[in-house]
Design a protein around this motif. Structure first.
Motif, PDB file in Angstrom:
ATOM      1  N   GLU A 148       0.728  -1.298  -0.076  1.00 21.48           N
ATOM      2  CA  GLU A 148       0.014   0.001  -0.080  1.00 21.48           C
ATOM      3  C   GLU A 148       0.972   1.338  -0.038  1.00 21.48           C
ATOM      4  OE1 GLU A 148      -3.140  -0.295   2.936  1.00 21.48           O
ATOM      5  OE2 GLU A 148      -2.750  -2.402   3.183  1.00 21.48           O
ATOM      6  N   GLY A 149       2.175   1.195   0.192  1.00 27.53           N
ATOM      7  CA  GLY A 149       3.057   2.360   0.160  1.00 27.53           C
ATOM      8  C   GLY A 149       2.951   2.753   1.545  1.00 27.53           C
ATOM      9  N   PHE A 150       4.051   3.893   1.838  1.00 27.29           N
ATOM     10  CA  PHE A 150       4.202   4.485   3.032  1.00 27.29           C
ATOM     11  C   PHE A 150       3.018   5.115   3.577  1.00 27.29           C
ATOM     12  CE2 PHE A 150       4.878   8.257   5.565  1.00 27.29           C
ATOM     13  CZ  PHE A 150       5.558   7.700   6.792  1.00 27.29           C
ATOM     14  N   PHE A 151       2.177   5.702   2.556  1.00 30.92           N
ATOM     15  CA  PHE A 151       0.882   6.449   3.074  1.00 30.92           C
ATOM     16  C   PHE A 151      -0.096   5.417   3.554  1.00 30.92           C
ATOM     17  CE2 PHE A 151       3.366   9.884   0.959  1.00 30.92           C
ATOM     18  CZ  PHE A 151       3.323  10.780   1.967  1.00 30.92           C
ATOM     19  N   GLY A 152       0.161   4.250   3.056  1.00 34.56           N
ATOM     20  CA  GLY A 152      -0.883   3.029   3.391  1.00 34.56           C
ATOM     21  C   GLY A 152      -1.036   3.126   4.870  1.00 34.56           C
ATOM     22  N   MET A 153       0.193   3.421   5.432  1.00 34.26           N
ATOM     23  CA  MET A 153       0.103   3.322   7.038  1.00 34.26           C
ATOM     24  C   MET A 153      -0.762   4.289   7.707  1.00 34.26           C
ATOM     25  SD  MET A 153       2.110   0.683   7.419  1.00 34.26           S
ATOM     26  CE  MET A 153       1.956   0.653   9.149  1.00 34.26           C
ATOM     27  N   TYR A 154      -1.309   5.255   6.869  1.00 38.55           N
ATOM     28  CA  TYR A 154      -2.065   6.385   7.615  1.00 38.55           C
ATOM     29  C   TYR A 154      -3.439   6.165   7.000  1.00 38.55           C
ATOM     30  CZ  TYR A 154       1.800   8.913   9.673  1.00 38.55           C
ATOM     31  OH  TYR A 154       2.867   9.287  10.730  1.00 38.55           O
ATOM     32  N   ARG A 155      -3.774   4.874   6.612  1.00 42.10           N
ATOM     33  CA  ARG A 155      -5.050   4.727   6.032  1.00 42.10           C
ATOM     34  C   ARG A 155      -6.393   4.836   7.161  1.00 42.10           C
ATOM     35  NH1 ARG A 155      -7.730   1.768   1.887  1.00 42.10           N
ATOM     36  NH2 ARG A 155      -5.818   1.236   1.049  1.00 42.10           N
ATOM     37  N   GLY A 156      -7.112   5.820   6.947  1.00 42.48           N
ATOM     38  CA  GLY A 156      -8.270   5.933   8.177  1.00 42.48           C
ATOM     39  C   GLY A 156      -7.796   7.232   8.941  1.00 42.48           C
ATOM     40  N   SER A 157      -6.497   7.757   9.042  1.00 45.69           N
ATOM     41  CA  SER A 157      -6.016   8.698   9.853  1.00 45.69           C
ATOM     42  C   SER A 157      -6.879   9.968   9.677  1.00 45.69           C
ATOM     43  CB  SER A 157      -4.643   8.977   9.673  1.00 45.69           C
ATOM     44  OG  SER A 157      -4.184   9.552   8.221  1.00 45.69           O
ATOM     45  N   PHE A 158      -7.110  10.270   8.475  1.00 42.95           N
ATOM     46  CA  PHE A 158      -8.319  11.379   8.483  1.00 42.95           C
ATOM     47  C   PHE A 158      -9.209  11.673   9.547  1.00 42.95           C
ATOM     48  CE2 PHE A 158     -11.745  14.206   6.861  1.00 42.95           C
ATOM     49  CZ  PHE A 158     -10.935  15.360   6.851  1.00 42.95           C
ATOM     50  N   VAL A 159      -9.887  10.593   9.594  1.00 38.54           N
ATOM     51  CA  VAL A 159     -11.034  10.383  10.451  1.00 38.54           C
ATOM     52  C   VAL A 159     -10.444  10.343  11.931  1.00 38.54           C
ATOM     53  CG1 VAL A 159     -12.774   9.085  11.335  1.00 38.54           C
ATOM     54  CG2 VAL A 159     -12.433   9.049   8.978  1.00 38.54           C
ATOM     55  N   ASN A 160      -9.500   9.787  12.155  1.00 36.11           N
ATOM     56  CA  ASN A 160      -8.996   9.841  13.551  1.00 36.11           C
ATOM     57  C   ASN A 160      -8.385  11.171  13.952  1.00 36.11           C
ATOM     58  OD1 ASN A 160      -8.801   7.923  15.756  1.00 36.11           O
ATOM     59  ND2 ASN A 160      -6.367   7.950  15.245  1.00 36.11           N
ATOM     60  N   ILE A 161      -7.657  11.683  12.949  1.00 30.44           N
ATOM     61  CA  ILE A 161      -7.117  13.044  13.271  1.00 30.44           C
ATOM     62  C   ILE A 161      -8.382  14.031  13.648  1.00 30.44           C
ATOM     63  CG2 ILE A 161      -5.791  14.990  12.574  1.00 30.44           C
ATOM     64  CD1 ILE A 161      -3.905  13.001  11.136  1.00 30.44           C
ATOM     65  N   LEU A 162      -9.316  14.017  12.722  1.00 31.79           N
ATOM     66  CA  LEU A 162     -10.613  15.035  12.739  1.00 31.79           C
ATOM     67  C   LEU A 162     -11.203  14.751  14.054  1.00 31.79           C
ATOM     68  CD1 LEU A 162     -12.319  17.181  11.265  1.00 31.79           C
ATOM     69  CD2 LEU A 162     -13.574  14.894  10.510  1.00 31.79           C
ATOM     70  N   LEU A 163     -11.315  13.561  14.392  1.00 31.65           N
ATOM     71  CA  LEU A 163     -12.031  13.374  15.858  1.00 31.65           C
ATOM     72  C   LEU A 163     -11.498  13.344  17.009  1.00 31.65           C
ATOM     73  CD1 LEU A 163     -15.052  10.697  14.465  1.00 31.65           C
ATOM     74  CD2 LEU A 163     -15.075  13.114  14.813  1.00 31.65           C
ATOM     75  N   ILE A 164      -9.913  13.140  16.768  1.00 31.34           N
ATOM     76  CA  ILE A 164      -9.177  12.968  17.867  1.00 31.34           C
ATOM     77  C   ILE A 164      -9.212  14.394  18.832  1.00 31.34           C
ATOM     78  CG2 ILE A 164      -7.057  13.808  17.124  1.00 31.34           C
ATOM     79  CD1 ILE A 164      -7.294  10.794  19.363  1.00 31.34           C
ATOM     80  N   THR A 165      -9.480  15.341  17.871  1.00 28.45           N
ATOM     81  CA  THR A 165      -9.717  16.687  18.818  1.00 28.45           C
ATOM     82  C   THR A 165     -10.744  16.839  19.980  1.00 28.45           C
ATOM     83  OG1 THR A 165      -8.630  17.928  16.697  1.00 28.45           O
ATOM     84  CG2 THR A 165      -9.578  19.249  18.159  1.00 28.45           C
ATOM     85  N   PRO A 166     -11.963  16.653  19.380  1.00 32.79           N
ATOM     86  CA  PRO A 166     -12.859  16.637  20.532  1.00 32.79           C
ATOM     87  C   PRO A 166     -12.700  15.454  21.459  1.00 32.79           C
ATOM     88  CG  PRO A 166     -13.868  16.046  18.534  1.00 32.79           C
ATOM     89  CD  PRO A 166     -12.422  16.396  18.164  1.00 32.79           C
ATOM     90  N   GLU A 167     -12.393  14.264  21.006  1.00 32.88           N
ATOM     91  CA  GLU A 167     -12.041  13.069  22.069  1.00 32.88           C
ATOM     92  C   GLU A 167     -10.918  13.613  23.128  1.00 32.88           C
ATOM     93  OE1 GLU A 167     -10.408   8.996  22.832  1.00 32.88           O
ATOM     94  OE2 GLU A 167      -9.405  10.724  22.108  1.00 32.88           O
ATOM     95  N   LYS A 168      -9.783  13.915  22.789  1.00 30.81           N
ATOM     96  CA  LYS A 168      -8.772  14.220  23.763  1.00 30.81           C
ATOM     97  C   LYS A 168      -9.130  15.536  24.589  1.00 30.81           C
ATOM     98  CE  LYS A 168      -5.605  11.025  23.559  1.00 30.81           C
ATOM     99  NZ  LYS A 168      -6.808   9.947  23.404  1.00 30.81           N
TER     100      LYS A 168
END
Length: 312
Positions: free
Chosen positions: A69-89
């Protein structure tokens, strides 16, 4: 054991705490997301009839994921996590501070049971955001594994996006479809917070302080406090995380938490509940160490021009 909380007469400023928590979450999750991807795939990988596995170790999972999947495959789904981690944390860290402040005596004393209660309440509040965030993240992360298998067999797989996945869940199950596994998520997060926050406070309070008179621990000690407390809490609740991951991934259908426990024990034995345990410790320890350090830096107070008080 008791903890000392900042002057009860001082006003508790929620807004800068929320800003601190949001910034801490974004930085922390960006640093450790590839490890979290590996943890999810190790925990959720099916076992063949002869015990064959797609991934044999943490390093093997990293290698195969990057190769397919390439290096950026390691960040699959990260957009959702980064977007929602702000209110979560922001919710988790701010709520813990708020409940510690409210539960302390007028003299600023917080007994250990109340420190645990404050952490548990913080964990309870966060699952409103954590459950859909984790569900979407896990589905996105596992989609990469499924796509890799399909490509190896010469089949084409439609690309999965966070938006498309969200629309599909809402269409099929409504808003409550985003809260699949909320019970398991709640059990995990409340238990984690009951362990983590009092332990982190104990370690943090015992370290060297800044020379500016704020009473804050020096930044490297806050980092170490989060690392050690996160490592301990993460390991102890790994079985709960495995159950939550399996319920949300949907690779195998379970009737609930109890059915997941019984089926996993029957099919794979007790060791299955510690799948990805080392990787989880490697994810959570730096995540909370980094997040705790940035939270205590008081960026929110600096942005708003508020004098930072000794943290609770």
């Amino acid at each position: 054991m008791v903890y000392l909380v900042d002057n009860k007469k001082a006003q508790f400023n929620v807004l800068p705490k929320i800003i601190n928590g949001g910034i801490a979450g974004i930085i922390g999750v960006t640093c450790v997301y590839p490890l979290d991807m590996v943890k999810t795939r190790l925990q959720n990988q099916p076992i063949g009839p002869n015990g064959e596995r797609m991934y044999t170790s943490i390093a093997d999972c990293f290698r195969k994921t990057i190769a397919s999947e390439g290096f950026f495959g390691m960040y699959r789904g990260s957009f959702v996590n980064i977007l929602l981690i702000t209110p979560e944390k922001a919710i988790k860290l701010t709520a813990n501070d708020y409940f510690r402040y409210k539960l302390a005596t007028d003299d600023g004393v917080l007994p250990l049971p109340l420190a645990g209660l404050a952490g548990g309440l913080a964990g309870l509040f966060q699952i409103v955001v954590t459950t859909p965030m984790e569900l979407l993240k896990i589905q996105m992360q596992d989609a990469g594994r499924v796509a890799s298998l399909a490509r190896a067999e010469g089949r084409e797989v439609k690309k999965v996006t966070a938006l498309g996945l969200t629309k599909k869940m809402l269409r099929e199950r409504g808003i409550f479809g985003l809260y699949k596994g909320i019970t398991a998520t709640g059990i995990r997060d409340i238990t984690f917070s009951v362990i983590y926050f009092p332990l982190m406070a104990t370690i943090n309070d015992s370290g060297p302080r800044k020379s500016d008179g704020s009473g804050e621990a020096v930044f490297y000690w806050s980092l170490m406090s989060g690392l050690l407390a996160g490592m301990t809490a993460a390991f102890l609740v790994t079985p709960l995380d495995v159950i939550k991951t399996r319920l949300q991934a949907g690779v195998k259908e379970y009737a609930g938490v109890g059915d997941c426990i019984r089926t996993t024990l029957k099919d794979e034995g007790i060791t299955a509940f510690f799948k990805g345990g080392l990787c989880r410790v490697m994810v959570v320890a730096p995540l909370f160490g980094i997040a705790q350090m940035f939270y205590f830096l008081g960026v929110g107070e600096k942005i708003l021009g508020i004098q930072q008080k000794k943290s609770v």
